[in-house]
Structure formats: structure tokens, C-alpha cells
Scaffold this motif. Structure first.
Motif, short mmCIF file in Angstrom:
data_model
loop_
_atom_site.label_atom_id
_atom_site.label_comp_id
_atom_site.label_asym_id
_atom_site.label_seq_id
_atom_site.Cartn_x
_atom_site.Cartn_y
_atom_site.Cartn_z
N ALA A 41 0.72 -1.59 -0.50
CA ALA A 41 0.32 -0.10 -0.08
C ALA A 41 0.99 1.16 0.24
CB ALA A 41 -0.68 0.10 1.28
N GLN A 42 2.19 1.20 -0.05
CA GLN A 42 2.89 2.19 -0.20
C GLN A 42 4.06 1.75 -1.30
OE1 GLN A 42 3.25 5.24 0.48
NE2 GLN A 42 3.29 5.34 2.72
N PRO A 43 3.71 1.94 -2.74
CA PRO A 43 4.53 2.04 -3.88
C PRO A 43 5.59 3.14 -3.93
CG PRO A 43 2.51 2.97 -4.81
CD PRO A 43 2.14 2.66 -2.67
N LEU A 44 6.63 3.27 -3.21
CA LEU A 44 7.37 4.09 -3.45
C LEU A 44 8.53 3.93 -4.99
CD1 LEU A 44 8.93 4.34 0.26
CD2 LEU A 44 7.16 5.44 -1.03
N ASP A 45 8.66 2.59 -5.29
CA ASP A 45 8.97 2.63 -6.37
C ASP A 45 8.86 1.63 -6.95
OD1 ASP A 45 9.76 0.40 -4.61
OD2 ASP A 45 12.01 0.37 -6.38
N ILE A 46 8.83 1.34 -8.51
CA ILE A 46 8.21 0.12 -9.54
C ILE A 46 8.91 -0.74 -9.03
CG2 ILE A 46 8.06 2.04 -11.14
CD1 ILE A 46 10.30 1.03 -12.89
N SER A 47 9.79 -1.18 -8.45
CA SER A 47 10.23 -2.38 -8.43
C SER A 47 9.65 -3.09 -6.45
CB SER A 47 11.71 -2.18 -7.63
OG SER A 47 13.07 -2.10 -8.71
N GLY A 48 9.10 -2.55 -6.40
CA GLY A 48 8.41 -2.94 -5.07
C GLY A 48 7.19 -3.03 -5.14
N ALA A 49 6.27 -2.20 -6.37
CA ALA A 49 5.19 -1.92 -6.21
C ALA A 49 4.60 -3.18 -7.35
CB ALA A 49 4.63 -0.98 -7.54
N LEU A 50 5.26 -3.29 -8.12
CA LEU A 50 5.81 -4.59 -9.31
C LEU A 50 5.48 -5.89 -8.58
CD1 LEU A 50 7.60 -3.18 -11.93
CD2 LEU A 50 5.07 -3.76 -12.07
N TYR A 278 1.19 5.50 5.09
CA TYR A 278 0.65 6.55 5.42
C TYR A 278 1.91 7.76 4.92
CZ TYR A 278 -1.61 10.82 8.06
OH TYR A 278 -1.46 11.77 8.23
N SER A 279 1.37 8.98 4.15
CA SER A 279 2.59 9.93 4.07
C SER A 279 2.19 11.01 4.39
CB SER A 279 2.38 9.92 2.79
OG SER A 279 3.10 8.72 1.85
N LYS A 280 2.88 11.68 4.99
CA LYS A 280 2.90 12.51 5.25
C LYS A 280 3.35 13.57 5.32
CE LYS A 280 -0.92 15.39 6.89
NZ LYS A 280 -1.98 15.78 6.56
N SER A 281 3.70 14.98 5.16
CA SER A 281 5.51 16.12 5.04
C SER A 281 6.44 14.93 4.68
CB SER A 281 5.25 16.66 6.34
OG SER A 281 6.40 17.59 6.88
N ASP A 282 6.95 15.23 5.47
CA ASP A 282 8.66 14.41 4.73
C ASP A 282 8.66 13.00 5.49
OD1 ASP A 282 9.68 16.82 4.77
OD2 ASP A 282 10.14 17.65 6.59
N PHE A 283 7.39 12.39 5.90
CA PHE A 283 7.39 10.67 6.04
C PHE A 283 6.57 10.13 5.48
CE2 PHE A 283 9.05 13.13 10.06
CZ PHE A 283 9.74 12.43 10.46
N ASP A 284 7.28 9.08 4.41
CA ASP A 284 6.27 8.00 3.70
C ASP A 284 6.13 6.05 5.32
OD1 ASP A 284 5.39 9.32 1.83
OD2 ASP A 284 7.70 8.96 1.39
N ILE A 285 5.17 6.07 5.87
CA ILE A 285 5.01 4.81 6.20
C ILE A 285 5.02 3.95 5.55
CG2 ILE A 285 4.74 4.21 9.02
CD1 ILE A 285 4.85 6.64 9.59
#
Length: 436
Positions: A41-50, A278-285
Motif C-alpha cells: 500500500a506504499q509504492p515508493l518505487d516501481i520494483s516494490g510495486a511490481l 501513510y504519507s505526510k509531510s517528510d514521512f512515508d510509512i
């Protein structure tokens, strides 16, 4: 040319994978690994998403390429203890114990991912080639460790295994609304397996045979759902089906130079994943939970001896995997990440002996990673991983000749076999955006 491409990818990527969670890699690529593998539920990059949720690739626009390469270090240790007997066959009360360290060395770990889609389109596509699974040990023959003594003296001699799985995925994601996406990914798999000695083959008077490296192909699929509230909260779920493989066909050579062949089927288990982000300001969790269904997978669901003293399967239990990761973006052009992965052990004490070739079980894994954003289109990624097995996997030494007296698998009274390990991984990679 068409046959060359999958063979080349297999040679490049299948050498890489030494697993962490059961025989499954906990993550793919520098970014996803540094987040502990959490990406449902947190796609920071395409490798993890795929890898973990095909629906999440709908969050990416343009054409994006990821490539990562890592160096994997593992240090399994194998221990065994057997009771000593006098010339009349009576136990002396003494025990013979020893240990053997693995001398496998360093393994490379590459990952390739590509995603493309237009910003104003509801359709996004992806391609991936990942080494997603594997195990391997090399315990040399030893006169100081009972389990590694020559087969003529009651041990197994040199114990070596090498299992690798390359998965190629073709991904399609559809954005139903600006908050909800679905994705589907057919998968095509290439695997190789080498065992020495080969416990899936029938032994003869000289013991279990050595064998060549066998290969097999398989197919499967993954589907996923992704919800982004646009207020910071995200949720996702995915299901990767069992990857159904052809049989591995082994050509065996016994110690007396006689030859034989046998087949063994080993599929890749179904994986259920749910995640929160959860993404807010400078943090992605990111937080993920996975259930790996070994108990309904050929090669893992059964165990024990056949009537001809070969091994039926590994006998693994289902495992739970919890992955958590945090990214901090407060440093300009230098996002920092921390990740942790917990995995339960699929091997109980009754079947520890059957799993000596597959000791790569990591309970706790810790990761740190960072990205250097060199420009709007080009970024460099790096990460470091350390894992440990959280103690030994332990059980009794088994002998099919004892199965009648000590059911169900013929445990030798007073014996013990156990193994533990640590792992380290250094990985670097890059992301390049062709257009945006």
C-alpha cells in the motif's frame, strides 16, 4: 532470438536469489529492500510495486526504469550430534559432536523493472525480471562433524544445494477512479535445482547419488487492489497464486558409478498480502502482512520417507511475514529509509533433518537505505541489510531404517542436527525517468 532472451535473463537473474523468508526474498531492489519489503500500500518505487501489488503501478507516470545489483553474503553453520556405540552395538554414553561452516561465498542479486503510462491515461503497464526465490548451502565433507562424514561412514559427505527462481511479470493496472486502482500480472517462471547428495532419489548400497542441475518452467499470476485516500492514508491487498511448475528431472550418479533418474515437483507457494501506508509531510510509512501458503504447495506440503527411502518433500508450515518501513525526506535530495522484517520459521523440529539443504531461514532482518536525487530524471539508490535466524532450527537425525521403531520418521535416540545463519546484503541501483 526469442529463446535467447529468456535464457539470458535466467542466467543473469537466477544466480542471485538466496531467500530470507522461507525460500522467498523479503523484498526486491534497493528501495523496497530498505523498507523491509513493505510496498502493498506504499509504492515508493516501481520494483516494490511490481513485486507486491500490481495495482499500485497506477501511481507512476511516464516511462521509468529501475535496475539494482547487490552482493549477498550468508554464513550458515551446520551442527550435529550422534551417540557412540561399542563393538557389540551398545551405547557407551558418549556422544560425537561437530560443526561445519558454509563456504558458498558471495552471490550477486540483480533486479530489473520497467513501467510506462501517460499522465492523463487510466492505463499503466509494467515489466519485471526478478530473482524472487532461492536457497543454497555448501557444507564440505568433514571427519569432525558426523552429518558431513562420508556416506560410507554413515554421514552424507559434502552437502550442497542450489535452488534459484527467476520470475518475469507483465503487469497491467487500471485506475477506476482517482482513488482506486486494480491490477493484474501474469507471471512466467524459470527455476533450477541442484542437490548433493540427492535425497529425492532412491539410494542404493553406496548411498544417495549426486545429480546434475535440473530446470523447470512454471506459470502463475498476481492480482491486486489499491486505495489512496489522497489525504495520506493508503490501503492495498494482493494475491499471488501458486506458481505451478513442471517436474525437475534429475540424472543421478551413485558412488559406485551406477546411474539412475528421478523426478521431483516443487511449486512456488501462494502469497496473500495486505498493507497500509501513510504519507505526510517528510514521512512515508509502510506496513505489510503476508501469509505464505506452504502447506498447500507441492514439494513443501508433504514430508517423510517413501518406501524406497527417498524423501517425499520438505514438510514446511505456513509462515507469517511482517514488514515495516519508514522513509524520511527532510534532507534535500537525500531520502533516508529504515526497514524491519519479521518471518516465522516454516520448519518444525520433526522435519529439521529433511531441510539441511534449505537452511536459509531468517527471523529478523534490519535494513537501512538512501537515495541521491541527482536530477529530476536520475536517482541513485543504496541499501544495507543484516539478518539473523534468531536461534537454531533443531531436531533429531532421521533414518528410514528406524521408522518402524521410532515413528513417524525414524528419529535416532540421542541424536541432534541443527543450523543457524546470518546474512548481509549491500545493494546499489538507479532509477531513470525517460519522460514525464
Amino acid at each position: 532470438m526469442n529463446s535467447f532472451i529468456p535464457k539470458f535473463l535466467f542466467l543473469l537473474f537466477s544466480i542471485s536469489s538466496l531467500a530470507q523468508s522461507g525460500h522467498i526474498m523479503q523484498g526486491v531492489g534497493s528501495v523496497n529492500m530498505s523498507m523491509g519489503g513493505a510496498a502493498t500500500a506504499q509504492p515508493l518505487d516501481i520494483s516494490g510495486a511490481l513485486q507486491w501489488n500490481p495495482a499500485t503501478v497506477s501511481t507512476f507516470d511516464g516511462t521509468i526504469l529501475n535496475f539494482d545489483i547487490g552482493l549477498f553474503f550468508s554464513s550458515p553453520t551446520l551442527y550435529s550430534t550422534v551417540p557412540e556405540f561399542d563393538n557389540s552395538g551398545q551405547p557407551t554414553g558418549n556422544f560425537f559432536s561437530g560443526m561445519t561452516e558454509d563456504d558458498r561465498g558471495i552471490s550477486p542479486m540483480p533486479a530489473l523493472a520497467l513501467v510506462w503510462g501517460k499522465e492523463d491515461s487510466k492505463h499503466t503497464f509494467g515489466f519485471s525480471a526478478f530473482g524472487i526465490s532461492g536457497f543454497g548451502v555448501t557444507f564440505p565433507e568433514s571427519m569432525t562433524n558426523p552429518i558431513n562424514m562420508p556416506q560410507s561412514m554413515g554421514g552424507f559427505g559434502r552437502i550442497e544445494s542450489d535452488y534459484m527462481l527467476l520470475q518475469i511479470g507483465l503487469t497491467y493496472a487500471y485506475e477506476i477512479s482517482d482513488k482506486f486502482s486494480v491490477g493484474v500480472q501474469p507471471t512466467f517462471n524459470f527455476a533450477s535445482l541442484e542437490l548433493m547428495p540427492n535425497p529425492t532419489a532412491n539410494p542404493n548400497g553406496s548411498g544417495y547419488p549426486s545429480t546434475d542441475k535440473a530446470t523447470a518452467t512454471g506459470i502463475g499470476a498476481q492480482i491486486g487492489l489499491f486505495y489512496d485516500s489522497r489525504t495520506g492514508f493508503k490501503a492495498g491487498a494482493s494475491y499471488k497464486t501458486t506458481q505451478s511448475f513442471q517436474d525437475f528431472e534429475f540424472n543421478n550418479v551413485h558412488l559406485d558409478n551406477s546411474t539412475a533418474s528421478n523426478s521431483f515437483n516443487m511449486d512456488y507457494p501462494a502469497i496473500y498480502s495486505v498493507g497500509l501506508g501513510y504519507s505526510k509531510s517528510d514521512f512515508d510509512i509502510a506496513l505489510d502482512y503476508r501469509l505464505v501458503d506452504y502447506e498447500n504447495t507441492d514439494g513443501f506440503s508433504t514430508t517423510g520417507w517413501t518406501q524406497t527411502a527417498s524423501v517425499k518433500g520438505f514438510g514446511w508450515e505456513n509462515i507469517d511475514i511482517i514488514s515495516v518501513g519508514v522513509q524520511y525526506k527532510g534532507v534535500e535530495k537525500l531520502p533516508l529509509r529504515l526497514g524491519y522484517t519479521y518471518s516465522s520459521n516454516p520448519i518444525n523440529e520433526d522435519v529439521a533433518f529433511f531441510n539441511i539443504p534449505a537452511t536459509a531461514i531468517i527471523k529478523n532482518a534490519f535494513q537501512f537505505g538512501l537515495t541521491y536525487e541527482a536530477s529530476e530524471r536520475f536517482s541513485l539508490n543504496a541499501m544495507y541489510h543484516h539478518g539473523d535466524s534468531g536461534g537454531k532450527t533443531s531436531g533429531q537425525i532421521l533414518n528410514p531404517m528406524f521408522a518402524q521403531s521410532y515413528p513417524p520418521y525414524g528419529a535416532i535416540p540421542g541424536s541432534n542436527v541443527s543450523y543457524d545463519m546470518t546474512t548481509d546484503l549491500v545493494m546499489v541501483g538507479f532509477k531513470y525517468i525517460f519522460n514525464k
